[in-house]
Design a protein around this motif. Structure first.
Motif, PDB file in Angstrom:
ATOM      1  N   ARG A 194       0.914  -1.135   0.043  1.00  0.00           N
ATOM      2  CA  ARG A 194       0.156  -0.059   0.146  1.00  0.00           C
ATOM      3  C   ARG A 194       0.922   1.219   0.100  1.00  0.00           C
ATOM      4  NH1 ARG A 194      -3.621   3.320   3.583  1.00  0.00           N
ATOM      5  NH2 ARG A 194      -5.629   3.572   2.700  1.00  0.00           N
ATOM      6  N   VAL A 195       0.791   1.993  -0.947  1.00  0.00           N
ATOM      7  CA  VAL A 195       1.733   3.074  -1.284  1.00  0.00           C
ATOM      8  C   VAL A 195       1.000   4.341  -1.509  1.00  0.00           C
ATOM      9  CG1 VAL A 195       2.271   2.504  -3.661  1.00  0.00           C
ATOM     10  CG2 VAL A 195       3.883   3.581  -2.534  1.00  0.00           C
ATOM     11  N   ALA A 196       1.410   5.368  -1.159  1.00  0.00           N
ATOM     12  CA  ALA A 196       0.786   6.759  -1.351  1.00  0.00           C
ATOM     13  C   ALA A 196       1.671   7.455  -2.205  1.00  0.00           C
ATOM     14  CB  ALA A 196       0.915   7.563  -0.104  1.00  0.00           C
ATOM     15  N   LEU A 197       1.116   8.023  -3.443  1.00  0.00           N
ATOM     16  CA  LEU A 197       1.618   8.819  -4.403  1.00  0.00           C
ATOM     17  C   LEU A 197       1.062  10.240  -4.619  1.00  0.00           C
ATOM     18  CD1 LEU A 197       1.519   6.001  -7.258  1.00  0.00           C
ATOM     19  CD2 LEU A 197       3.261   6.398  -5.609  1.00  0.00           C
ATOM     20  N   PRO A 198       1.904  11.264  -4.838  1.00  0.00           N
ATOM     21  CA  PRO A 198       1.459  12.559  -5.048  1.00  0.00           C
ATOM     22  C   PRO A 198       0.456  12.535  -6.235  1.00  0.00           C
ATOM     23  CG  PRO A 198       3.802  12.765  -4.504  1.00  0.00           C
ATOM     24  CD  PRO A 198       3.310  11.127  -4.690  1.00  0.00           C
TER      25      PRO A 198
ATOM     26  N   ARG B  53       0.170  12.675   5.926  1.00  0.00           N
ATOM     27  CA  ARG B  53       0.677  13.412   7.557  1.00  0.00           C
ATOM     28  C   ARG B  53       1.325  12.201   8.410  1.00  0.00           C
ATOM     29  NH1 ARG B  53      -1.832  17.813   9.313  1.00  0.00           N
ATOM     30  NH2 ARG B  53      -1.800  17.089  11.417  1.00  0.00           N
ATOM     31  N   ASP B  54       0.869  11.109   8.245  1.00  0.00           N
ATOM     32  CA  ASP B  54       1.463  10.087   9.130  1.00  0.00           C
ATOM     33  C   ASP B  54       1.398   8.735   8.404  1.00  0.00           C
ATOM     34  OD1 ASP B  54       1.906   8.062  11.087  1.00  0.00           O
ATOM     35  OD2 ASP B  54       1.616   9.451  12.815  1.00  0.00           O
TER      36      ASP B  54
ATOM     37  N   THR C 102       6.852  14.840  -2.440  1.00  0.00           N
ATOM     38  CA  THR C 102       7.524  16.035  -2.833  1.00  0.00           C
ATOM     39  C   THR C 102       7.966  16.824  -1.572  1.00  0.00           C
ATOM     40  OG1 THR C 102       5.598  17.123  -3.319  1.00  0.00           O
ATOM     41  CG2 THR C 102       6.828  15.974  -5.262  1.00  0.00           C
ATOM     42  N   ALA C 103       7.202  16.540  -0.269  1.00  0.00           N
ATOM     43  CA  ALA C 103       7.438  17.264   0.895  1.00  0.00           C
ATOM     44  C   ALA C 103       7.140  16.027   1.968  1.00  0.00           C
ATOM     45  CB  ALA C 103       6.498  18.456   1.061  1.00  0.00           C
ATOM     46  N   SER C 104       8.096  16.106   2.846  1.00  0.00           N
ATOM     47  CA  SER C 104       7.925  15.234   4.118  1.00  0.00           C
ATOM     48  C   SER C 104       6.845  15.276   4.698  1.00  0.00           C
ATOM     49  CB  SER C 104       9.200  15.254   5.132  1.00  0.00           C
ATOM     50  OG  SER C 104      10.413  15.017   4.096  1.00  0.00           O
TER      51      SER C 104
ATOM     52  N   SER D 258       8.239   9.659  12.565  1.00  0.00           N
ATOM     53  CA  SER D 258       9.473   9.504  12.146  1.00  0.00           C
ATOM     54  C   SER D 258       9.574   8.751  11.203  1.00  0.00           C
ATOM     55  CB  SER D 258      10.141   8.998  13.400  1.00  0.00           C
ATOM     56  OG  SER D 258      10.163   9.763  14.401  1.00  0.00           O
ATOM     57  N   THR D 259      10.191   9.513   9.982  1.00  0.00           N
ATOM     58  CA  THR D 259      10.501   8.612   8.691  1.00  0.00           C
ATOM     59  C   THR D 259      11.853   8.581   8.184  1.00  0.00           C
ATOM     60  OG1 THR D 259      10.023  10.598   7.405  1.00  0.00           O
ATOM     61  CG2 THR D 259       8.125   9.007   7.845  1.00  0.00           C
TER      62      THR D 259
END
Length: 301
Positions: free
Chosen positions: A96-100, A133-134, A146-148, A153-154
Motif C-alpha cells: 500500500r503506497v501513497a503517491l502525490p 501526514r502520518d 515531494t514534501a516530508s 518519524s520517517t
C-alpha cells in the motif's frame, strides 16, 4: 511446523487484505482454515489479533507489533527456499503506497503494469493523495513524496530532482511575443497553479535573481490542470518537469526561459523509521530507482 508457517502466512495476508475469504483465495486454502490459523495464533500469543464485527475485521495493536516480526520471518524463509533452488527470492503480498496526485498520475502509475509483470506474486494499492501526514496512522508501508510528512518519524531517500519548467503551446506563441527574460512573464497571461496566491516567484540566472509577480486571468489549484490549459493555448504555465518532458521532446509544447531557474523539486521515497522494510517495498523502490533514475540520466545526458 508446516501448519504453523501457513498460519503465520495467513496472519500476514490478513494484515494486508483484511478478509478471510481474500486470504484463502490467495493462499489456496478455505476461509475456515484461515480462521482456524488466526485463532491458533491468538491462543499461542495469548492476545487477540483481530477485532471482528459483522462489517469488518480490524487488526489490534498487538497485531501491528507482531506483524513486522512475522514478515521478517516469512521473508527469511522465502530467502532460504530460493537459496536452495539457486534462485532469487520473490516479493509477495500487498504493497500500500501513497503517491502525490500529479506525479503519480504522470510518472508512476504508467509504470505499475510493468512492475506487476516483474513481480507476479505482488499486489499494489496505489493511493493518490497530496500531503501524507502520518504513514503509520494512515496505513501506508511506503510513500513517494515531494514534501516530508508533518508527523511521525520517517527515513527519506531522494529518487530524483525535478526542475520547474515554463511552457507554452506553439499556438499561444504564434500570437504572443516569446519571453526572453523572467521579467517578461509579467506581460503575459500566466496560468497560476497555486490558486489565488500572488507570492512573487524568484528566478535565478547568470544575471542574478529576478522576482516577478505573475499575471493572468486563469488560476487553479492543480499543476496538471494548469498544464492542460497551457497545452490548449490559454497562456503560459509554470509546472513540474514530469508533466512536460514528453511534450517538450515531441515539440507539442515549447520550453521557455531554459536559463532561468526556480527552486528544484526533490522527489523522495519515505518509510516509517520504526517499520521493517519488506521485500515487496524494497523491490518497488529498486524498480523506481532504476526507471526514474534512468530517465534523469537520459534527460541530463
Amino acid at each position: 511446523m508446516t501448519d504453523r508457517i501457513e498460519a503465520y502466512a495467513a496472519f500476514a495476508r490478513m494484515m494486508e487484505l483484511g478478509s478471510f475469504s481474500a486470504v484463502g483465495r490467495q493462499l489456496g486454502i478455505s476461509q475456515s482454515t484461515v480462521s482456524k490459523h488466526i485463532a491458533a495464533l491468538e491462543s499461542d500469543f495469548g492476545a487477540q489479533l483481530f477485532l471482528r464485527t459483522t462489517r469488518r475485521i480490524s487488526p489490534t495493536a498487538e497485531a501491528f507489533r507482531v506483524y513486522e516480526h512475522v514478515q521478517r520471518m516469512l521473508d527469511a524463509l522465502e530467502s532460504a527456499r530460493a537459496a536452495v533452488r539457486g534462485q532469487q527470492p520473490e516479493a509477495t503480498g500487498l504493497l500500500r503506497v501513497a503517491l502525490p496526485v500529479s506525479l503519480g498520475q504522470s510518472l508512476i502509475v504508467p509504470l505499475l503494469p510493468h512492475f506487476l509483470e516483474l513481480n507476479p506474486m505482488m499486489t499494489i494499492e496505489a493511493v493518490l493523495i497530496d500531503g501524507v501526514r502520518d504513514l503509520v496512522a494512515e496505513g501506508f508501508e511506503l510513500a513517494i513524496v515531494t514534501a516530508s510528512p508533518s508527523e511521525g518519524s520517517t527515513i527519506t531517500r531522494t529518487l530524483r530532482v525535478f526542475e520547474w519548467v515554463v511552457v507554452a503551446s506553439p499556438t499561444y506563441l504564434s500570437v504572443h511575443t516569446k519571453p526572453e527574460e523572467a521579467i517578461d512573464l509579467e506581460k503575459h497571461d500566466v496560468i497560476r497553479s497555486n490558486g489565488a496566491d500572488d507570492t512573487p516567484l524568484n528566478f535565478e540566472s547568470e544575471n542574478g535573481r529576478q522576482a516577478i509577480r505573475i499575471n493572468g486571468r486563469l488560476s487553479t489549484n492543480s499543476d496538471s490542470a494548469a498544464y492542460d490549459l497551457a497545452r490548449n493555448g490559454c497562456g503560459i504555465a509554470i509546472v513540474p518537469g514530469w508533466l512536460a518532458e514528453a511534450d517538450i521532446a515531441s515539440g507539442r509544447i515549447v520550453s521557455l526561459l531554459p536559463d532561468h531557474y526556480l527552486p528544484t523539486i526533490p522527489v523522495s521515497y519515505i518509510y516509517p523509521q520504526t517499520r521493517f522494510l519488506s521485500r515487496r517495498a524494497r523491490s518497488f523502490i529498486d524498480f523506481l530507482v532504476a526507471r526514474i533514475g534512468q530517465a534523469q540520466r537520459e534527460t541530463t545526458s
